[in-house]
Design a protein around this motif. Structure first.
Motif, PDB file in Angstrom:
ATOM      1  N   GLU A   1       0.827  -1.214   0.000  1.00  0.00           N
ATOM      2  CA  GLU A   1       0.000   0.000   0.000  1.00  0.00           C
ATOM      3  C   GLU A   1       0.859   1.262   0.000  1.00  0.00           C
ATOM      4  O   GLU A   1       0.603   2.208  -0.744  1.00  0.00           O
ATOM      5  CB  GLU A   1      -0.935   0.012   1.207  1.00  0.00           C
ATOM      6  CG  GLU A   1      -1.854   1.226   1.206  1.00  0.00           C
ATOM      7  CD  GLU A   1      -2.805   1.288   2.373  1.00  0.00           C
ATOM      8  OE1 GLU A   1      -3.695   2.159   2.334  1.00  0.00           O
ATOM      9  OE2 GLU A   1      -2.678   0.484   3.331  1.00  0.00           O
TER      10      GLU A   1
ATOM     11  N   GLY B   1       2.449   1.731  -3.337  1.00  0.00           N
ATOM     12  CA  GLY B   1       1.424   2.126  -4.293  1.00  0.00           C
ATOM     13  C   GLY B   1       1.008   3.577  -4.163  1.00  0.00           C
ATOM     14  O   GLY B   1       0.533   4.189  -5.125  1.00  0.00           O
TER      15      GLY B   1
ATOM     16  N   ALA C   1      -0.024   1.221  -9.619  1.00  0.00           N
ATOM     17  CA  ALA C   1      -1.302   0.516  -9.774  1.00  0.00           C
ATOM     18  C   ALA C   1      -1.143  -0.974  -9.474  1.00  0.00           C
ATOM     19  O   ALA C   1      -2.002  -1.578  -8.815  1.00  0.00           O
ATOM     20  CB  ALA C   1      -1.848   0.722 -11.185  1.00  0.00           C
ATOM     21  N   VAL C   2      -0.054  -1.557  -9.925  1.00  0.00           N
ATOM     22  CA  VAL C   2       0.209  -2.974  -9.643  1.00  0.00           C
ATOM     23  C   VAL C   2       0.366  -3.187  -8.136  1.00  0.00           C
ATOM     24  O   VAL C   2      -0.173  -4.140  -7.564  1.00  0.00           O
ATOM     25  CB  VAL C   2       1.465  -3.465 -10.410  1.00  0.00           C
ATOM     26  CG1 VAL C   2       1.897  -4.835  -9.948  1.00  0.00           C
ATOM     27  CG2 VAL C   2       1.206  -3.446 -11.911  1.00  0.00           C
ATOM     28  N   SER C   3       1.084  -2.293  -7.484  1.00  0.00           N
ATOM     29  CA  SER C   3       1.302  -2.409  -6.048  1.00  0.00           C
ATOM     30  C   SER C   3      -0.009  -2.282  -5.278  1.00  0.00           C
ATOM     31  O   SER C   3      -0.254  -3.017  -4.310  1.00  0.00           O
ATOM     32  CB  SER C   3       2.298  -1.337  -5.592  1.00  0.00           C
ATOM     33  OG  SER C   3       2.665  -1.535  -4.261  1.00  0.00           O
TER      34      SER C   3
ATOM     35  N   ALA D   1      -3.013  -3.004  -6.460  1.00  0.00           N
ATOM     36  CA  ALA D   1      -3.779  -4.230  -6.730  1.00  0.00           C
ATOM     37  C   ALA D   1      -3.253  -5.376  -5.855  1.00  0.00           C
ATOM     38  O   ALA D   1      -4.033  -6.163  -5.306  1.00  0.00           O
ATOM     39  CB  ALA D   1      -3.686  -4.597  -8.206  1.00  0.00           C
TER      40      ALA D   1
ATOM     41  N   VAL E   1      -4.639  -4.994  -2.296  1.00  0.00           N
ATOM     42  CA  VAL E   1      -6.023  -5.470  -2.150  1.00  0.00           C
ATOM     43  C   VAL E   1      -6.054  -6.999  -2.110  1.00  0.00           C
ATOM     44  O   VAL E   1      -6.746  -7.598  -1.289  1.00  0.00           O
ATOM     45  CB  VAL E   1      -6.903  -4.928  -3.288  1.00  0.00           C
ATOM     46  CG1 VAL E   1      -8.278  -5.550  -3.261  1.00  0.00           C
ATOM     47  CG2 VAL E   1      -6.990  -3.411  -3.206  1.00  0.00           C
ATOM     48  N   TRP E   2      -5.303  -7.631  -2.987  1.00  0.00           N
ATOM     49  CA  TRP E   2      -5.272  -9.090  -3.025  1.00  0.00           C
ATOM     50  C   TRP E   2      -4.728  -9.655  -1.711  1.00  0.00           C
ATOM     51  O   TRP E   2      -5.271 -10.606  -1.162  1.00  0.00           O
ATOM     52  CB  TRP E   2      -4.444  -9.563  -4.217  1.00  0.00           C
ATOM     53  CG  TRP E   2      -4.304 -11.052  -4.260  1.00  0.00           C
ATOM     54  CD1 TRP E   2      -5.271 -11.962  -4.577  1.00  0.00           C
ATOM     55  CD2 TRP E   2      -3.134 -11.803  -3.945  1.00  0.00           C
ATOM     56  NE1 TRP E   2      -4.762 -13.236  -4.488  1.00  0.00           N
ATOM     57  CE2 TRP E   2      -3.451 -13.165  -4.107  1.00  0.00           C
ATOM     58  CE3 TRP E   2      -1.844 -11.447  -3.554  1.00  0.00           C
ATOM     59  CZ2 TRP E   2      -2.521 -14.170  -3.886  1.00  0.00           C
ATOM     60  CZ3 TRP E   2      -0.922 -12.451  -3.340  1.00  0.00           C
ATOM     61  CH2 TRP E   2      -1.277 -13.797  -3.501  1.00  0.00           C
TER      62      TRP E   2
END
Length: 110
Positions: A17, A20, A41-43, A45, A48-49
């Protein structure tokens, strides 16, 4: 052992987070490349995962995660931003982690 795994997962989640959010900060405030928004954006995502991997109710996960996030963010402040931590930073992080421990102990025991 389950609590140690959860704590480790929370730390990795917090780093995802923070990274990101830090990369867009660099773009907006430090004139870094707009291309940093892609790994940001990848970080996020990934963040969240990672939160979805905990085996308990989402609200409890978010509440417990908050304590770990506070401590991790202060470590980021110290190591990445190179800002020395004060006594109140350490006390605040300790209180946040105690709150996280109470939530985990009370909610994940059975």
């Amino acid at each position: 052992m389950e609590i140690v795994k959860a704590l480790g997962l929370f730390v990795v989640t917090a780093l995802a987070e923070i990274i990101g959010c830090y990369l867009p900060y660099l773009w907006l405030k430090k004139n870094a490349s707009v291309w940093l928004l892609i790994p940001a954006a990848v970080s996020l995502a990934l963040f969240v995962w990672l939160l979805s991997l905990h085996p308990t109710a989402s609200g409890r996960v978010y509440a417990a995660y908050g304590g770990v996030y506070v401590a991790t963010a202060l470590l980021w402040l110290w190591k990445v931003d190179r800002v020395p931590l004060g006594t109140t930073d350490v006390i605040g992080a300790s209180v946040a982690l105690c709150g996280m421990a109470i939530i985990v102990w009370g909610g994940w025991r059975g």
